[in-house]
Design an enzyme around this catalytic site. Structure first.
Site, PDB file in Angstrom:
ATOM      1  N   CYS B  78      17.221  -1.139  42.114  1.00 48.38           N
ATOM      2  CA  CYS B  78      16.491  -2.115  41.284  1.00 48.38           C
ATOM      3  C   CYS B  78      17.178  -3.143  40.472  1.00 48.38           C
ATOM      4  CB  CYS B  78      15.599  -1.186  40.227  1.00 48.38           C
ATOM      5  SG  CYS B  78      16.661  -0.435  38.940  1.00 48.38           S
ATOM      6  N   ALA B  81      19.814  -1.969  38.116  1.00 49.53           N
ATOM      7  CA  ALA B  81      20.983  -1.559  39.053  1.00 49.53           C
ATOM      8  C   ALA B  81      22.047  -2.616  39.466  1.00 49.53           C
ATOM      9  CB  ALA B  81      20.485  -0.574  40.254  1.00 49.53           C
ATOM     10  N   ARG B 112      30.124   3.826  39.562  1.00 53.70           N
ATOM     11  CA  ARG B 112      30.333   2.830  40.731  1.00 53.70           C
ATOM     12  C   ARG B 112      31.925   2.758  40.687  1.00 53.70           C
ATOM     13  NH1 ARG B 112      28.288  -1.176  43.618  1.00 53.70           N
ATOM     14  NH2 ARG B 112      29.696  -2.992  42.655  1.00 53.70           N
ATOM     15  N   HIS B 211      21.122  -9.393  39.853  1.00 53.48           N
ATOM     16  CA  HIS B 211      22.602 -10.002  40.179  1.00 53.48           C
ATOM     17  C   HIS B 211      22.254 -11.308  39.474  1.00 53.48           C
ATOM     18  CE1 HIS B 211      23.073  -7.384  43.893  1.00 53.48           C
ATOM     19  NE2 HIS B 211      23.646  -6.733  42.703  1.00 53.48           N
TER      20      HIS B 211
END
Lengths: 511, 497
Positions: B78, B81, B112, B211
């Site tokens: 999503c 994220a 990550r 992003h």
């Protein structure tokens, strides 16, 4: 040049090589970070009593909590039923997270679908997503049952699962008689253990609602949310079979999260059959191994006239004794001589090793039932569970913990921390240190910051492999916990005395 | 053959088309119509070659960046994220609040592998989970007051934090909280940089919008907010879109420094807020993960006249090309240095290939990853003599697929937002020697008896960038494929039968 084809260095050694150290030092000077003296000063302050008081006074910020959200528990419990696919209604990113989280712990597939709601669904509701989603999931993955739970998005906009599922059936997404149990699992209420409870109750309601129970002799057993379920459930079944008890495990994930590698990917394996789930209505009793995973479910079972009982993650001597005696009482089957022998063997091992365990101090964190069961066993070894913390523990749990402490001289000076997080634990461990920390992989930052060895015995364990394949429940499981504690203690003693000419006098061959 | 020569292999485009037809046949009608646009094979580009050197090899014509279909088991995440997990989370000296219920922050906590140097909990905060842990009352009455309190508490307990970002989870946008107002108010009170990010998980169709929103938040809440003191130089560059997974940014930076460049900002792996703030003062933006950070590069180009350059540091062929492309932007000294760097590492790259290529030659790979890797790692595999049979993006856009045409051969199976069902069928049909994808794909694939590497986290290894990383990449692909365990799957009594 640090790297070579002959001896390939990966991250751990590579960045310790001089070229990289120099580069990182150069970068460090230009990062605009605080001066090392300042960091050191503040770092020391964060370990002081003054900081602890400020930290414990926090009211709104949560840092490093040891809990997850409801749908994770819902997905977990649904995985314990025969050929059951979880369908989580709401945003899709959540589902990616649950699947990853479970896979990282179990090192196993985790298959869950989402209704992939986006902005338009936030405005108009997710009915169409449910209709399409159920149809696709049913067609592609051939489940026997689809268990629907919700992300917080669907909860905030107020989607009505019951109505949506029934409309989907009218639209022929799935056959009318196909099993689609559901539970609302808002992430802003409770934690993953609450989600376990809600979804399990939802599944039982789906099969039991409106039926009349005819009490029989079998016992329903609910394991609860458990990272060690693979090993524990099998041990549980072994014990019950040994006693000849007639039972149904309600949600058995042991095979689902432990499928073999033989060339075939099994999306579904094992689990409680749907027939057994239906028949479980007529059990004599429903017994939960974790009270806080099953409060609503047990209450629901009770409405059918079933006896109910719950335990706190039975491990060690007393925890296992209580559980087996209750099972014996409910089933009328005696605890077998073979099991009694297992008990004796665990006690034999504890006696052999008692000198190394007596007086050791511990901090324990995890789900409320785990922390209780673990603390109880620690006290049986002569250890002191000084800090017991459950981020998802409530006041009632705190009282239960205090009563537990009061039951043993080893509980004197032990404190319970309900609703606190691992950043609180950092303050506790730096002001009132203990010998050992028991919890999940998240504890490794405490191990580093507070120099306390971490023993991984609780979900999630991401950075060690396969522990969950071995049981910690029952007397045999207790033996494994005992060995784990001892190994950590003795390995540490070896580490502390491994410097020849300095500490070699304590580096004993026999202990 | 060495890696200097182009890889010569062919993909079975007909087989791949058959596989697409087979998986589509299994879908309900409505879903089939939607899914078929996302599956294709790469086709030869028929247009005559122009003078431009970078003519694509193939066309990868699929629809992308479209809503996932409910119930099919998409792998996608999503917007949260994309913002917290990818762009903001690695900025090390800021506290990133996962604002909303506890889960999102919990599941993404430390996952990550954005490596960094710092004293965690004191001056850096990457591997921590800060959450507002929303309860029912916060949903009902709103969370703005709580957020204010949280910002105050961070001020008390984490005095060395250089800033705070607020990473919105789904409920924030649904209950009408005004996190921007809180941010402005608290910034006014404390002077601390506070960045509200509207990355609620239901926004957009994947991580990708997260992003973009995260990039926009840098533009709107970080750039030009303070006087930045920073001595500039002629060789200042920013590395954009390197998240330092397993130390990738470090094994890249060492090469850039060796060629005489000064990396003044690394976004966002091992980054500090100061590195973000001073970025517009650099000469050039070098962008690795185009998908997640092209937005801010375009903004810096528009606003500050800063050029940007895409490069690829996977595998010696691409690294050399990248170093030269970067050097071309600078003077002869840098250009000469680039050649020296390439020459210096050539023996290492040759030795790695000499060691591993015989063990990996001709092995077929299928990829399914995120931002840049479905194309960027292709040549690294080919440097080792391996073949890419299929590739696809979780959250790519049309420009990603267009760029993919520069990498893959005709007939390569292309799958966008692939479903678990499709992936399993494609793997069964192709029987590749290796699959590179994520944690959710790892175990199903391995159970099918097919070696697997996680290509998001480097499967807990890395770095894979740069020459040093290439050696690790080669080692890892070898150990995955050539481990004896794959030969043990069938019980001997079954073999006999």
């Amino acid at each position: 040049m640090p790297q070579s084809a002959e001896k390939v260095l990966d991250h751990a050694p590579l960045f310790r090589e001089p070229e990289y150290r120099e580069m990182l030092a150069r970068k460090g000077r230009e990062e605009g970070m605080p001066l090392p003296e300042e960091t050191k000063k503040v770092g020391e302050w964060t370990k002081s009593w003054e900081y602890r008081e400020k930290n414990l006074a926090r009211q709104s910020l949560v840092v490093n909590p040891a809990k997850a959200c409801q749908p994770l528990g819902a997905v977990f419990v649904a995985a314990g039923f025969e050929q059951t696919l979880s369908f989580v209604h709401g945003s899709q990113g959540c589902v990616a997270y649950y699947r990853s989280h479970l896979s990282r712990h179990f090192k196993e597939p985790s298959s869950v679908v989402s209704s992939s709601m986006t902005e338009d669904a936030a405005v108009f509701g997710g009915l169409q997503n449910m209709i399409d989603g159920l149809s696709n999931a049913y067609t592609l993955y051939n489940p026997k049952m689809i268990a629907v739970s919700t992300t917080c998005m669907a909860e905030v906009i107020g989607d009505d699962l019951q109505a949506f599922i029934s409309t989907s059936k009218q639209k022929k997404s799935v056959p009318e008689d196909f099993d689609v149990p559901y539970a609302h699992t808002p992430a802003f209420v409770g934690s993953h253990v609450t989600g376990y409870d809600n979804m399990l109750k939802g599944i039982l309601e789906h099969f039991w609602k409106g039926q009349t129970a005819t009490p029989g002799t079998a016992i329903n057993i609910i394991p609860g949310f458990d990272g060690f379920a693979v090993g524990n459930n099998r041990e549980l079944k072994r014990l019950l079979d040994e006693m000849g008890v007639e039972y149904t495990i309600l949600s058995d994930v042991a095979d689902q999260f432990d499928t073999p590698s033989d060339g075939e990917f099994r999306m579904f394996d094992g689990g409680t059959t749907l027939d057994a789930t239906k028949a479980a209505l007529n059990a004599k009793a429903t017994v939960s191994l974790q009270e806080y995973c099953t409060q609503k479910t047990l209450e629901y079972a009770g409405t059918f006239g079933q006896e109910t009982a719950s335990f706190h993650y039975p491990l060690g001597i007393g925890g296992t004794d209580d559980f087996l005696m209750k099972i014996s009482e409910l089933s009328g089957k005696p605890i077998s001589a073979s099991i009694e022998k297992e008990r004796g063997r665990l006690i034999d091992a504890m006696a052999d090793s008692q000198a190394w365990l007596h007086g050791k101090t511990y901090a324990i964190f995890g789900d409320p039932d785990f922390v209780y069961g673990m603390a109880r066993f620690i006290m049986e070894t002569g250890g002191e569970p000084r800090h017991c913390l459950a981020t998802n523990g409530n006041k009632v749990w705190a009282e239960q913990m205090r009563a537990l402490f009061a039951s043993s001289p080893y509980g004197a000076g032990c404190q319970v921390w309900a609703g606190k997080d691992l950043w609180h634990m950092r303050s506790l461990l730096s002001t009132e240190p203990v010998d050992l920390l028991i919890g999940s992989s998240y504890g490794k930052y405490l191990e580093r910051d507070c120099n306390v060895p971490l023993i991984r015995l609780s979900f999630p364990i991401f950075d060690r492999h396969h522990h969950h394949r071995f049981p910690v429940w029952g007397y045999q499981g207790g033996l494994r916990v005992l060995v784990t504690l001892l190994d950590k203690i003795l390995d540490k003693l070896d580490d502390d005395t491994i410097d020849p000419g300095v500490t070699d006098y304590s580096f004993d061959l026999t202990r | 053959m060495t890696y200097d020569e182009p890889a010569a292999y062919e993909n079975d485009g007909d087989l791949h088309q058959r596989l697409i037809a087979e998986v589509l046949a299994a879908y309900p009608d409505k879903t089939r119509k939607r899914r078929q646009k996302h599956l294709s094979t790469a086709t030869d580009v028929e247009a005559p070659a122009t003078e431009e050197a970078a003519e694509p090899l193939t066309e990868c014509d699929v629809k992308s960046n479209i809503k996932s279909i409910p119930g099919v088991m998409t792998v996608r995440g999503c917007a949260y994220a994309g913002s917290k997990g990818v762009v903001w989370g690695p900025v090390k000296d800021m506290v990133h609040i996962s604002h909303g219920p506890v889960g999102c922050g919990q599941y993404s906590w430390s996952q990550r592998r954005n490596y960094y140097i710092g004293n965690t909990g004191v001056d850096t905060f990457v591997t921590m989970q800060f959450t507002s842990d929303f309860q029912e009352k916060d949903i009902v009455f709103g969370g703005d007051k709580k957020l204010e309190k949280i910002i105050d508490e961070i001020g008390v307990l984490f005095p060395l934090a250089k800033g705070i970002s607020i990473q919105s989870e789904c409920p924030i946008g649904l209950i009408g909280d005004d996190i921007e107002a809180v941010s402005r108010k608290k910034h006014k009170e404390t002077g601390t940089t506070i960045v509200p990010v509207r990355c609620e998980g239901f926004r957009g169709v994947s991580q990708s919008l997260g992003h973009h929103i995260a990039n926009d938040a840098i533009r709107d809440w970080v750039f030009d907010k303070k006087d930045v003191e920073h001595d500039t130089g002629p060789y200042d560059v920013n590395v954009i879109g390197d998240y330092n997974i397993g130390g990738d940014a470090w094994s890249s930076r060492i090469l850039l420094e060796e060629m005489g460049l000064r990396v003044v900002g690394n976004w966002s792996g091992d980054a500090t807020l100061a590195e973000i703030e001073r970025a517009p003062k650099a000469k050039l933006n070098l962008i690795h993960c185009y998908r997640s950070m092209n937005y801010i590069c375009r903004h810096m180009e528009e606003k500050y006249g800063m050029p940007w350059l895409e490069y690829n540091f996977f595998g010696p062929t691409q690294i050399a090309e990248g170093l030269r492309k970067i050097a071309a932007f600078f003077d002869d000294t840098i250009k000469e240095n680039a050649e020296k760097v390439i020459a210096k590492y050539k023996p290492l790259a040759d030795a790695v290939i000499a060691k591993y290529r015989p063990r990996l030659e001709g092995k077929k790979v299928m990829l399914y990853v995120g931002g840049l890797r479905p194309r960027h790692v292709v040549t690294a595999y080919e440097d080792l003599g391996m073949e890419i049979a299929g590739t696809g993006y979780e959250f790519g856009h049309g420009d990603d697929y267009k760029r993919t045409g520069h990498y893959v051969k005709s007939g390569t199976l292309i799958y966008d937002d692939v479903t678990a069902f499709e992936m399993e069928k494609f793997i069964e049909g192709i029987r590749p020697d290796l699959v590179g994808s994520g944690i959710k794909e790892k175990y199903p694939v391995q159970k099918m008896g097919i070696p697997f590497r996680q290509m998001h986290s480097w499967d807990y290894s890395g770095p894979y960038h740069g020459y040093d990383g290439f050696a690790i990449f080669a080692r890892d692909m070898d150990l995955a494929i050539n481990n004896p365990v794959w030969g043990l799957f069938k019980a001997p009594w079954k073999k006999a039968a």
